[in-house]
Structure formats: C-alpha cells, structure tokens
Design an enzyme around this catalytic site. Structure first.
Site, PDB file in Angstrom:
ATOM      1  N   GLN A   1      -7.697 -22.329 103.997  1.00  0.00           N
ATOM      2  CA  GLN A   1      -9.147 -22.189 104.219  1.00  0.00           C
ATOM      3  C   GLN A   1      -9.233 -22.419 105.853  1.00  0.00           C
ATOM      4  O   GLN A   1      -8.119 -22.687 106.621  1.00  0.00           O
ATOM      5  CB  GLN A   1      -9.824 -23.287 103.493  1.00  0.00           C
ATOM      6  CG  GLN A   1      -9.125 -24.949 103.649  1.00  0.00           C
ATOM      7  CD  GLN A   1      -9.123 -25.750 102.744  1.00  0.00           C
ATOM      8  OE1 GLN A   1     -10.054 -25.909 101.833  1.00  0.00           O
ATOM      9  NE2 GLN A   1      -8.176 -26.713 102.495  1.00  0.00           N
TER      10      GLN A   1
ATOM     11  N   HIS B   1     -16.350 -41.927  99.802  1.00  0.00           N
ATOM     12  CA  HIS B   1     -15.287 -42.377  99.078  1.00  0.00           C
ATOM     13  C   HIS B   1     -15.443 -43.596  98.253  1.00  0.00           C
ATOM     14  O   HIS B   1     -14.753 -43.646  97.203  1.00  0.00           O
ATOM     15  CB  HIS B   1     -14.263 -42.654 100.316  1.00  0.00           C
ATOM     16  CG  HIS B   1     -13.906 -41.416 101.158  1.00  0.00           C
ATOM     17  ND1 HIS B   1     -13.893 -41.403 102.588  1.00  0.00           N
ATOM     18  CD2 HIS B   1     -13.452 -40.232 100.591  1.00  0.00           C
ATOM     19  CE1 HIS B   1     -13.629 -40.098 102.847  1.00  0.00           C
ATOM     20  NE2 HIS B   1     -13.438 -39.389 101.638  1.00  0.00           N
TER      21      HIS B   1
ATOM     22  N   ASP C   1     -12.014 -34.870  93.905  1.00  0.00           N
ATOM     23  CA  ASP C   1     -12.538 -34.761  95.234  1.00  0.00           C
ATOM     24  C   ASP C   1     -12.275 -33.549  96.065  1.00  0.00           C
ATOM     25  O   ASP C   1     -11.264 -33.325  96.799  1.00  0.00           O
ATOM     26  CB  ASP C   1     -11.847 -36.310  96.143  1.00  0.00           C
ATOM     27  CG  ASP C   1     -12.272 -36.150  97.622  1.00  0.00           C
ATOM     28  OD1 ASP C   1     -13.282 -35.307  97.922  1.00  0.00           O
ATOM     29  OD2 ASP C   1     -11.846 -36.936  98.363  1.00  0.00           O
TER      30      ASP C   1
ATOM     31  N   THR D   1     -13.775 -29.685  97.560  1.00  0.00           N
ATOM     32  CA  THR D   1     -14.787 -29.182  98.438  1.00  0.00           C
ATOM     33  C   THR D   1     -16.024 -28.653  97.344  1.00  0.00           C
ATOM     34  O   THR D   1     -15.676 -28.519  96.407  1.00  0.00           O
ATOM     35  CB  THR D   1     -14.167 -27.739  99.241  1.00  0.00           C
ATOM     36  OG1 THR D   1     -13.867 -26.837  98.189  1.00  0.00           O
ATOM     37  CG2 THR D   1     -13.157 -28.191 100.043  1.00  0.00           C
TER      38      THR D   1
HETATM   39  N1  PUT Z   1     -15.048 -33.478  99.201  1.00  0.00           N
HETATM   40  C1  PUT Z   1     -16.460 -33.817  99.660  1.00  0.00           C
HETATM   41  C2  PUT Z   1     -17.431 -33.192  99.395  1.00  0.00           C
HETATM   42  C3  PUT Z   1     -17.802 -32.021 100.110  1.00  0.00           C
HETATM   43  C4  PUT Z   1     -19.342 -32.029 100.626  1.00  0.00           C
HETATM   44  N2  PUT Z   1     -19.450 -31.273 101.803  1.00  0.00           N
END
Ligand code: PUT
Length: 275
Positions: A31, A62, A155, A157
């Site tokens: 990416q 988080h 967690d 994207t």
């Molecule tokens: N991993 C975080 C979520 C992404 C939000 N843009």
C-alpha cells in the site's frame, strides 16, 4: 508555501489537515504509506490515502477496539490482533494483567517499522515480552490456528487493498474456528454515514457465524464522519450482561466502566442497519 493533506472520504467529500512536515511517502509491497506531521492532530499515519491513526485522537479507537471485549471475556489469556501494526491496540491489551500472550499479525512490516520510529507513544508495547509480532497475512494465520485464542481483534484499514478479505463471511468463519469455545471477536466496521451497506452486510455475515452479535460506536474525529462502529461476535459471553461495577478503573482516556454498556446504545439510524 502551505501544504495540506486531504483524505477523500467519498467521491465528493473529504477532510483536510495542514501539514508541517512529511516524514515518509512510500509505496510498500502492499500500500501507499504516508507518515506526516499535522498541526492539529500531530503525527498521522495514512495508508492508501486513509487516515489510520494520529497522535491526538488515537486513544479513542485503540481503547475501544481492546477494552470492551477484554472486559467481556472473564479470562482473556491469549489474544490475537489482525492488522494493527501501529501497535495501539497491543498497548491497550497489555493493560490487562490476565493476558499472558498477545500476538500481532500485520501484513505490512513497513507499518510496524515506521510506527516504532514516528509514533513511539502508540507503538511502544510492540517490544513487550508478552507480545509476539508476526509479519504475515492475518487471513492465513487464523486458518492455521484453530481453537487457539480467547479474543481476536481485527484492526484493519477500510475494506480496500489487503483488507478486502477481512470483511467477508469466510473470514468470520475462520475467526470463529480460531477462537476457543468461549471466544470473542471484535472488528472495526467503518461508519454508518458513508458505509451503511458495509455495516449491514458485515452484521448479516457475523450473525450467520456467531450466536451473540453486538455493535458499538465511538467518536474518532479523524475517521470518516467521526462516528465509528465496531462489531463484536461472541460464542458465549454477552457484553451487555457484564457487571460494570466489577470493571476496574484503568489508565484510559475514553473507555470507562460507565461507558462499557453505554457504547452499545446506537443512534436510531444505526440501530436500524443492524437489527
Ligand atoms: N485501522 C483504523 C481504521 C481506519 C479508519 N480510517
């Protein structure tokens, strides 16, 4: 000359931040990775043009990935994080003394490397002895680890690039099988303003796999719309049955015992998406 970063959150809408400095602008194997210093939100990690985390508001996301599940499971000893290479979720998991081992499986080693360098307050826990960091595909990892984890946290994207597979029924089935018999899973599930269809389809899929499914939300100002959702799938324990008075006050800035159940009270239009 002033430099501004804009995340196009839809085809016709975005958010913009003034940049003080660009530390990294690199195409990794997976990416586009940008690490920039913004005036308003401090250091910001951006993947494929989407804000992943910032120094200023990272704690919301988080904490809210980690604590609701960890205070729902009575004894979370083995925890897996899929994605999360910035280390923020791991930092929160380490606040739980019952956790004996936290495994982080991040597909892109560059996210880990640059987070350690530019986001040390977020990534600090990655070197803790209770943590194992694996650079690999999370999808593969869960399929190779049946009946292994008490809690799995995703967690990722948004569902583009390497994360596309992480929003599928097949992935949720794999997670179910990687969890122990009373395991809990939680994933970030985007926002209801621009991604209503996604929230609906994820909810449908997770309900086909897990007997208990709950959606909760938090306010993350740098994420699209600011209203961010999380979906929890559980084999046995219901986050709404937790005795909040038994949750200890720990060192957090957003999550609290009072918020544990409150976070599951959804605005009506979101409730309608997941009923
Ligand atoms: N991993 C975080 C979520 C992404 C939000 N843009």
């Amino acid at each position: 000359m002033e430099l501004w970063y804009t995340e196009k959150q839809t085809e016709s809408y975005g958010i913009t931040a003034k940049i003080k400095e660009t530390y990294v602008h690199e195409q990794t194997d997976f990416q586009q990775l940008d690490m920039i210093e913004t005036e308003e939100f401090g250091t910001m990690l951006v993947l494929d043009g989407m804000v992943m985390t910032t120094d200023k508001d990272e704690f919301v996301y988080h904490e809210m990935v980690a604590h609701p599940a960890l205070y729902t499971h009575p004894n979370p000893e083995n925890v897996l994080v899929v994605g999360g290479g910035d280390g923020g979720v791991i930092r929160e998991i380490l606040k739980h003394p019952q956790v004996k081992k936290a495994v982080l499986v991040e597909i892109d080693g560059k996210v880990i490397e640059y987070s350690k360098k530019y986001l040390p307050n977020i990534a600090g826990g990655l070197d803790d002895p209770r943590v194992e960091v694996i650079v690999n595909d999370g999808f593969m990892h869960i399929h190779d680890h049946k009946n292994s984890y008490d809690v799995i946290m995703v967690d990722s994207t948004e569902p583009v690039g390497p994360a596309v597979n992480l929003f599928t029924r097949g992935f949720y089935q794999g997670i179910y099988e990687a969890l122990k018999e009373d395991g809990i899973f939680v994933a970030q599930t985007d926002n209801p303003w621009f991604k209503a269809d996604l929230i609906e389809s994820v909810n449908r899929d997770v309900k086909e796999v897990f007997p208990i499914v709950r959606v909760y939300w938090a306010n993350v100002p740098t994420y699209p719309s600011g209203l961010w959702t999380f979906t929890m799938g559980s084999k046995k324990y219901d986050p709404l049955q937790v005795d909040e008075s038994a949750i200890p006050e720990i060192d957090t800035k957003y999550y609290s015992p009072r918020l544990h159940k409150a976070a599951f009270a959804l605005p009506k239009f979101v409730e309608d998406l997941v009923k």
